[in-house]
Structures are given as structure tokens and as C-alpha cells.
Design an enzyme around this catalytic site. Structure first.
Site, PDB file in Angstrom:
ATOM      1  CG  ASP A 324      18.802  -0.660  40.875  1.00  0.00           C
ATOM      2  OD1 ASP A 324      19.954  -1.026  41.232  1.00  0.00           O
ATOM      3  OD2 ASP A 324      18.580   0.029  39.869  1.00  0.00           O
ATOM      4  CD  GLU A 325      15.875   0.134  36.963  1.00  0.00           C
ATOM      5  OE1 GLU A 325      14.990   0.943  36.640  1.00  0.00           O
ATOM      6  OE2 GLU A 325      17.044   0.214  36.552  1.00  0.00           O
ATOM      7  CB  VAL A 326      17.075  -8.021  39.542  1.00  0.00           C
ATOM      8  CG1 VAL A 326      17.698  -9.320  39.053  1.00  0.00           C
ATOM      9  CG2 VAL A 326      17.962  -7.319  40.548  1.00  0.00           C
TER      10      VAL A 326
END
Lengths: 464, 464
Positions: A324-326
């Protein structure tokens, strides 16, 4: 991270607001949480004999590891914890004394895994010649759920000073709605000492949750020992805020003995800044420390090492890889990584069919995932409550989780058609379950307010 | 009641603000709380052997009740709770292995009472031929304090995976500054389940507090069974929010085995409205339910009955009679009481010389009390932290008490001259003690903020 927290609060608060829409406490005396698949009861009472015992005659399961025996011993502790049982048993008619619990486990297989049979049947006889209550389950873990339900049928009788089982005869036929009923804990934003995690596991069992999603590592700290790459936990907050490999194995074993799987997570390629404290070459550059440098072969060696070490202690069939949230700006800004970046963009549609997607970005995603032929935790395999650790630690995790997680736990356990439609009824039961948690030493917060708040005024636990 | 709360917050916050005036964590490694009377240490390390044992050779005290044995077993639990001890002991030079703790209790008297000798001497040898650490105390309760101190000398060694005692050789000579080091809990405004009270007692022992002031009853509820007047607990919030007489005896026994006296309180003649639920004639009138009707002989019969029942379970030499906030308007407004009122006004100067005054109305009172020839808890016999129950229950009592009560505990234990003058040093030690409490499953709150608040951001326990 705020995004995640807000999402969690939303999901959980929505559930709780749904059941708290109307004030007042239910007078319904059927205070079992989560509500079983089917329940019938009478109006008489029985009492647990002084030597209330476990009888396993006819059980196929060999309890060599003592999971059943220890579970029964915890059952006795649960029903006796609130008051001293010092009644005069000789004064009680033997036809009103339950001699023990006869448990028959039909399967010899003691392995805990996703999708095992967690069903159980519990019956408590009418008064007369009670003998034993009877609990039948396919697996020992179904029997543990039966112990939890039985403990909620018991109460302390202040006249006889013994444990009473009111409303006998009981027949409970029960099984979970979903196989995956999870609670996420986050040991990177704040380190959680072993006893704190064990207390959380105990409380999960009370609500029949069965997956501890352990978000072990994140950008802020790397508390876990990885034997293959021993410098990784240099990213811990402090020397003492670390878990040895044996500590992690102990957590898995403690949970497994209570019917709870542990889903280990390493969040890659983002949320991994802490990895570079011990191995700086995992960072694209010192000024740009995340996501992991995917152009560096060493990065994949380390991930392999972690997964290989994970496989030695985490026996659950799933491992969580975050994803997530790369924020790819560090990839774009770092020349030697930029060349590689494309291979990592939009890899969603390249995911293996074996992948299970954990949706936390809110509405819409689950539908797309399922449409793409992938499995999804939410609404398909089950669901989980995520207790992210930015603003909680060992001092307030219990009252942040409880009683709110109980609302989710019931929706994941109880058949949809059995879910109470009258919020007033659920409020009373949920308040009763919260007070039961307090009685067992779990710091479940009052129902009133936005959660994790002090009681607003003097009053009974059952009205707050 | 707000008056009381404000006072408590003031007293405790003043202490904490004093030690938190400067941010930052001390690097001082002498992390013992409360700081002993005298300490000396070296720079070597020893390790607890696998079978670290209790040796009581030469002890005069007959441990038939197992107080010493159980205390030692809790000591082992305390030092092993945070991590799995799975080191290879055969790899450790035997000259570095402590075989056990040799405890010599000089007095055969196992009675716990106000003013007993709580001193102890603890020595841990240098490396070489360590054999046993040595603990000497006059009473078994002094020895229990020695166990607590020893537990704070131990830490988990992440390399050897065993328990290390760093900075040997140790010599600790210790005794309390005051005989009375109390914590008040209030079970009338919110009922506190037995396990919650037991957890509070355990945590008190960690800080060497020795008096649990149990404010059992107040205007809001009467949770305790009084055999002489069985209808009194009709004033409980609910059937299940009650303590049987055996429950109260169990609390006293549980505390006593940990060196903690229980000071039972019934608050009269004010704060007694709940008494009249079961016995309405105790009220001046239905419209004017408190203070107690002092014109009614039955009132004194009931008080006698309560005190007589109290004497069967509360063995502490003091009983607390409240006497605070007596709003006499109901006496004035009720004709048959008015005649009697004068005898109850200004009875302060008629108090028996045996009376000990508990001052909570702030500055000035203590001086007057002492000047009048009476004893006073504050600054004379000792002091206490008052955890009034209006806005706390089983969900938040631990993080409201801790770590703030620890600041008071040190001032009541440590000689004035030894109290750290450098707030920076105390902050580090207090943060370390708070993290130690978390490690033991006590929900002590972060030091930062106004108390009982969530951590403000991700970070180490030791910096929050």
C-alpha cells in the site's frame, strides 16, 4: 497513515453507531456475544458442582499438546474470576448439580488453518438428573468456541455463592459466518510488549475472532529479529523494544492454542524505511529512503530471506505483503531505479490468481477485485478490524479495540439473518459483553461517546 | 466530588510536573524506581542460571502460608515476562551464573500491620564465583520489597537470550521514608471487578506502595455485603456489581500476601445516600436523603454493625470514617433531626487523641491538625494518591493511576536527601519505570501530556 486510521474508525464506528442508535439497555437476558447460529433455552437453573470436570470420553482428538485441557482450565477461570465461590454445595440438591462438561471432538486433526471446521453443538440438560453438559465439535478449535459460549451462559449466584447456569435446558448449534475474522495490531508505530499481545489474543478468543493480523514492521521501526539478515532489527526503536525469533514463535503458539491464526505481514515496497537502518543499500539513496530500491538485487534477497524465515514460524496459509501507499517519487528521482520503475507500476492486473486482496481504501475496490477474479478479505473470506498503532500503545490498546471490535466480530460470526434488527436489543447485549470483558480484566471502554473515552459520570457499567 | 478530584489531580500533577519540567530522556542506567535509600554497583555482569532458585537457609520466618515462596515465583515471572528465555546456558561460563537468591528473614512474625519493619539489604556478588545473591530483611514484607528491587536490576540479554544482572556487584540498603504509602480506589462511583482491583494491587507492589485505601461506599452505590444488615447492598448499581463478604476478604488476603494493607472506609455521615435504598429510615426523610439521620438510634446500630463486620476482614489498625462534605441542610430542614444537630457541628475539636486526620482540603489543614495534637496522614504518617471513581472504571483506571502515582510513591519511599534534584534524570527513570509497567501488562500512560492520554505520535516508549 491517517488515511488508514480514518478508514478503520469509519468502518468500526459505523458498526457501533448502528447498534448504538438508540439509548437504553435491553432487558433481554440472552446475553451471548457473538450471537450463535441457533439457540434455544428453558427457564430452569442448574449449578456447577464443586469439582466440575472435563470428560473427553469418545473424543477422536489426541490432546497430547493439552490444548483442550488448557482451554477447559481457562473456562473454569473465566466463570470463577468475578467472585469467590464459597457456597455450601452439600445444601444444593444433587439433581441440580452439573458434574462437568462432556466434550467430544470428532476429528483427530489438531492442525489450525484457514477454513477449518469451527462449528460446535452445546447442550445443557434440564434440572432433574443433569450429569454432564455436552459439547460436540469437529475440531478442537470448534470445542474452544463452545467453551467460550458456555462461559457466557454461566453467572455467579449471590444467594448460593456458586456458579449458576440459568435458563436450562440449553441447545446451541453454532458455526461462523466467515472463515476469516481478523484483528490487526501494529508493532512498528509503537512496540507492544509480549504480555500486551497475549492479552489481546485472549480477548480476541472471547469474541471468537480467529486471525491476528500482525503488522510487524513499517517505516518507523523494525522490531523483529530476522535470522537471515540480523541487522534488520537495528531499525528497532531501542534495544529492548525488539522481538526475538523465539518471541514471535511464542506469540504464534500462544495464539494457535486459542484457535487464533497469526497472519504475519511485511509491508513492501513502501513503508519499509526502517529496513535501511541496518542495510542502507536497501534505500534508493540516503536522501530518498523509500520505497525499497527495486533495482537492487539485494532487496529481493532480503525479502526472500524474510519470507523464508517467516515460513519457519508463521504457519497460516497467508502472508501479508502490504503493497500500500507506494510513493514512487524516490524511484523516479533516483536514476538507477527509474529504469526499473515501469515494471512495478500498475502491477495489480499482473497479480497471481492465488493473491488475496486486502481492501482498505474504502468503497468500490472490493467489487473491482472480485470482478478481476481475485479473492478479497472484505465480505468474501471475511473481514478484520485494523488497530493501527500511531496513537495507541500498551497503555490504551485494549479500550481502543474493545468494545468496538466486538460489533465487527458479531457481524463476522453470526448469520446475517440472525443479526438483531432492533438496536436497543444489541445495545444491552453489547454493554453486557463489555462489562464481561471488564470482569475478566480486559479494559473495554464504555459504549457511550466516540470510543476510548472515560465514563461520563458515576453509574452502572451496564448503562455506560 | 469535583473538589476531591481537582485536589488529587493537583497533588499528583504537581509532583509529575516537577519531574517532567525538562524534556529528554536520561542516559543514567540506574533505573530503579523508587530510588532506594542507598545503592552501590560495579560494572560487570552476571546471568541468572536456568534453575535460579530460592534458598531460605537460616530464615527465622516459617513460610507456611507461602508468602515468600509465591513472592519469589512472581519475581521469576516478572523477569521472564518480556521475552522467551531460550539461551544456551552450557555456553555461559559457570563463574558468571547466579544459582539463586539466598533470603534470610530475621523475624518469625508474619503479621502485616502499620509500622512494621519493611527494610531490606540486597547484595549481588561480583563475577567470579557468584553462587547466590543475598537478601536479608527483618520481615517477609521487607523481603518482598527486596524481590521488587532485584527484579528491576534484571534485564533480558538479546545476545545470550538469558536474564542478565548488569552492573554487579550490587549492594542495596533500603527502607521506606514513611510507614503509610497509600493509593485510594473508589468502588461506589464505578464498580471495579475483582481482577481489576487485583491488578491494581500488583502494580502497587511494583512501586512499593503499602496501603490500599478502599473507599467502598458512597452516595451513588453500596456494593459491599454487610452480613449484619443484608439489605445495605440493595444500594448496589446492579445485582452483579456487588462484592460478597468473601470477595472483600479475598481482596484483603490478596493484598496482604503482597505486603499491602487494606484500609476499609465507610464515609459517614455524609456520602451515605445509598444506604437508604435498603433501609429508608436511615434517611432524614425521603425528600432529604442525606446526611444519615443522626436522631435515629437505628443509624448508630447500622454503623456499629458495619464496623463490627469490618473488624472480621479488615485487619489494618485504621478504619476510615470519611466525615467529609457533610451538608447539614437536611438536618436543619428535618424537625426531628434538627434537635440533635448541634452535637454534630464542629466536632473536630472533640475528636479522640487516637484519631488520625486525612487531609484532602488542600494547604493549611495539616498544620492545624498537628498543632491540635492530632496525627495526620499527609507528611506525618505518610501520604496517599486518591483515585476517585467518578470518571474512571475498569477501562481506564490503570493509565489514570500510572505513571503519576509512581512520582508520589518515590517521594513516600525515598529519603528526602536522595530525591533527584535534576528533573532530567528523574524523567528518564520514570519513563523507564512506565515502560517496565507496560512490559508487565500494566497500562501505564505516556509521561507526556496531562495524563491518561494516547501517545501523540509513533515513537519509542522511552521517549513518550
Amino acid at each position: 497513515m491517517m488515511g488508514k486510521i480514518v478508514w478503520v474508525l469509519l468502518v468500526v464506528l459505523l458498526l457501533v453507531q448502528a447498534v448504538l442508535a438508540i439509548d437504553g439497555v435491553s432487558v433481554d437476558r440472552l446475553n451471548i456475544w457473538p450471537m450463535p447460529h441457533s439457540v434455544s433455552h428453558g427457564r430452569e437453573s442448574l449449578f456447577l458442582s464443586k469439582d466440575f470436570e472435563l470428560n473427553t470420553e469418545g473424543t477422536k482428538y489426541n490432546d497430547g499438546s493439552g490444548i483442550l485441557k488448557d482451554g477447559f482450565s481457562r473456562l473454569l477461570d473465566m466463570v470463577r474470576v468475578a467472585h469467590v465461590v464459597d457456597g455450601n454445595f452439600s445444601k444444593i440438591d444433587t439433581s441440580l448439580l452439573l458434574q462437568g462438561l462432556h466434550v467430544v471432538v470428532l476429528s483427530a486433526d489438531g492442525q489450525l488453518q484457514y477454513g477449518i471446521d469451527e462449528s460446535y453443538k452445546l447442550s445443557v440438560p434440564a434440572s432433574g438428573k443433569p450429569g454432564y453438559a455436552y459439547l460436540e465439535a469437529h475440531t478442537v478449535y470448534g470445542a474452544l468456541h463452545g467453551f467460550q459460549t458456555f462461559s457466557q451462559l454461566c453467572l455467579f449466584n449471590f444467594t448460593a455463592r456458586v456458579i449458576e447456569v440459568p435458563m436450562v435446558p440449553w441447545t446451541v448449534i453454532d458455526q461462523p459466518r466467515f472463515f476469516f475474522r481478523g484483528l490487526l495490531i501494529d508493532t512498528s508505530r509503537h512496540y507492544l510488549p509480549l504480555p500486551v499481545i497475549k492479552n489481546v489474543i485472549d480477548s480476541m478468543a472471547y469474541a471468537k475472532l480467529n486471525v491476528l493480523h500482525w503488522h510487524i514492521v513499517d517505516a518507523q521501526s523494525f522490531p523483529l529479529e530476522i535470522p537471515s539478515y540480523p541487522k534488520l532489527w537495528d531499525g528497532a526503536y531501542s534495544v529492548s523494544e525488539r522481538y526475538t525469533f523465539a518471541d514471535a514463535a511464542e506469540i504464534v503458539s500462544y495464539a494457535q492454542r486459542r484457535g487464533i491464526n497469526v497472519l504475519g505481514e511485511i509491508d513492501v515496497p513502501g513503508h519499509a524505511r526502517s529496513w535501511g537502518i541496518g542495510y542502507p543499500s536497501l534505500w534508493p539513496s540516503k536522501d530518498c529512503p523509500e520505497p525499497l530500491d527495486v533495482s537492487n538485487n539485494f532487496t529481493f534477497k532480503v525479502i526472500d530471506g524474510i519470507l523464508s524465515d517467516f515460513s519457519k514460524i508463521f504457519k497460516f496459509k497467508f502472508v501479508h505483503l502490504g503493497g500500500d501507499e507506494v510513493n514512487t517519487s524516490c524511484w523516479t528521482l533516483t536514476p538507477h531505479v527509474k529504469k526499473w520503475e515501469e515494471t512495478f507500476n500498475n502491477f495489480g492486473n499482473k497479480l497471481s490468481r492465488k493473491t488475496v486482496v486486502h481492501n482498505w481504501l474504502g468503497a468500490g475496490v472490493a467489487e473491482k477485485v472480485v470482478a478481476a477474479g481475485l479473492r478479497c478479505i472484505k465480505l468474501v473470506l471475511g473481514g478484520e478490524v485494523c488497530m493501527w498503532g500511531e496513537y495507541i500503545d500498551g497503555s490504551d490498546i485494549e479500550q481502543t479495540i474493545w468494545p468496538r471490535a466486538a460489533a465487527a466480530a458479531e457481524r463476522l460470526w453470526t448469520p446475517y439473518d440472525n443479526l438483531a434488527k432492533d438496536p436497543r436489543q444489541v445495545t444491552g447485549r453489547l454493554a453486557h459483553f463489555r462489562c464481561l470483558l471488564n470482569q475478566r480484566g480486559v479494559a473495554a471502554a464504555p459504549l457511550a461517546g466516540l470510543g476510548r473515552v472515560a465514563p461520563e459520570e458515576p453509574g452502572s457499567c451496564y448503562t455506560q
